[in-house]
Design an enzyme around this catalytic site. Sequence first.
Site, PDB file in Angstrom:
ATOM      1  CD  GLU A 127      60.784  60.738  43.311  1.00 27.17           C
ATOM      2  OE1 GLU A 127      61.422  60.496  42.261  1.00 27.17           O
ATOM      3  OE2 GLU A 127      61.311  61.175  44.348  1.00 27.17           O
ATOM      4  N   PRO A 128      56.765  60.702  39.626  1.00 25.17           N
ATOM      5  CG  PRO A 128      56.828  62.800  38.601  1.00 25.17           C
ATOM      6  CD  PRO A 128      57.294  62.068  39.813  1.00 25.17           C
ATOM      7  N   GLY A 131      56.930  54.332  41.133  1.00 17.82           N
ATOM      8  CA  GLY A 131      55.848  53.990  42.044  1.00 17.82           C
ATOM      9  C   GLY A 131      56.202  52.750  42.835  1.00 17.82           C
ATOM     10  CD  GLN A 336      25.115  40.208  36.582  1.00 20.94           C
ATOM     11  OE1 GLN A 336      25.913  41.092  36.311  1.00 20.94           O
ATOM     12  NE2 GLN A 336      24.273  39.696  35.703  1.00 20.94           N
ATOM     13  N   GLY A 339      21.197  44.502  39.628  1.00 23.90           N
ATOM     14  CA  GLY A 339      20.787  44.741  38.248  1.00 23.90           C
ATOM     15  C   GLY A 339      20.926  46.201  37.866  1.00 23.90           C
ATOM     16  N   GLY A 340      19.881  46.743  37.235  1.00 26.20           N
ATOM     17  CA  GLY A 340      19.925  48.122  36.780  1.00 26.20           C
ATOM     18  C   GLY A 340      20.148  49.104  37.910  1.00 26.20           C
ATOM     19  CD  GLU A 363      49.427  51.838  52.150  1.00 30.14           C
ATOM     20  OE1 GLU A 363      50.015  51.023  52.882  1.00 30.14           O
ATOM     21  OE2 GLU A 363      48.609  52.670  52.572  1.00 30.14           O
ATOM     22  CB  SER A 366      47.456  42.664  42.499  1.00 31.13           C
ATOM     23  OG  SER A 366      46.306  43.169  43.158  1.00 31.13           O
TER      24      SER A 366
END
Length: 383
Positions: A127-128, A131, A336, A339-340, A363, A366
């Site tokens: 709910e708002p 959680g 990584q 790269g680009g 769910e 952590s």
Amino acid sequence: MNFNLPEDLIAFRDVTRQFAAERIAPHAREWDAKKWIPDELFAEAGRVGLMGVMTPEELGGAGQGLLAMTVVVEELARWCGAAALSIAAHNGLCCGHLNIAADDELKRKYLPKLAAGEMLGSWCLSEPHCGSDAAALTTRAEKTAAGWVLNGQKFWVTNGKRAGVFIVMAKTKPEPGARTISAFVVERGTPGMEIGELEDKMGMRGSDTVPVSFESCEIPAENLLGELHHGYVDALRVLDRGRCSIAALSVGLARGCLEEAVRYGGERHTFGVPLYDHQAIRLKLADMEIQIEAARIMARQAAATHDAKRSDKTLSSIAKLFASEMASRVGWDAIQILGGAGYTKDVCVERLVRDNKLCEIGEGSSEVQRMLISRAEYARRSA
């Protein structure tokens, strides 16, 4: 590693792998951009048994267990976290709750259609302002002569925009506590039920997530799911199983990142040799593989305990926590290496990394998993 999978489950895995490669992989980027997966995908998934993995065969399902669910979810997530999440939530949360708590009449009414992919299922708990502390929900259900009236609002409802049936948790006693909550089956289109607009999310964008509100929403008495005031207890059982699926989802996302990094490492040349020939890259890839394999074993081991009726809640939390955080590490390492190229949407890695962040939140975050694990360890050592 097959984790000693039986031959029928290996065959099921291969069917899922082919389905994912042919029907999901070519479209995953488009679905992410459009924030929508076509309804036809779920109908097709139903025809190959992916929409009723744990539903009994006599009700149209595949009749498999939670171990099979982890295998299926990994294969789907390798290409698209959103598709994997939608199918996992449908199977594990909606169908899972029906399988656990519904009477025979409700099972016969809904599970065959859900297993066939004729309708998608959704699950309404958060709910708002509630959680992780799900027992503090405020949506309420009041008994009437004809059945029940629901009032309240749910947030972060996966599959909510398109689902045909919703499992809704609501207070049926005014006092606080877990045993004051019941579960109800609500069909799409019920007067008083309003489905909100799609959330614009960081990841899992193809999987529709919406708020759902209930205002004087009347449902029949027979749509009480399970025992009165027992909905939250059943929901915890559903979540314990769901954490195995989320762990497998993260394994699939991480595997996708690793496979793309290995492919790129063989194609890209730097300083006159393939990128893969550089020791720094090989060591990074080896570490990624180790982490994925460890997470896969954890997820499947936790699932196997449920299938053997020896469910271990702590093991499910450990698997979910380790796998979700592992996939983020592996994903960033893959970017990584690329790269680009890894920073662009031309390669699926950046999308898989975005998708995985939800696995560290949904769910049970952590932080909640660490709380549950430490609490169980303290109880064990204090016994």
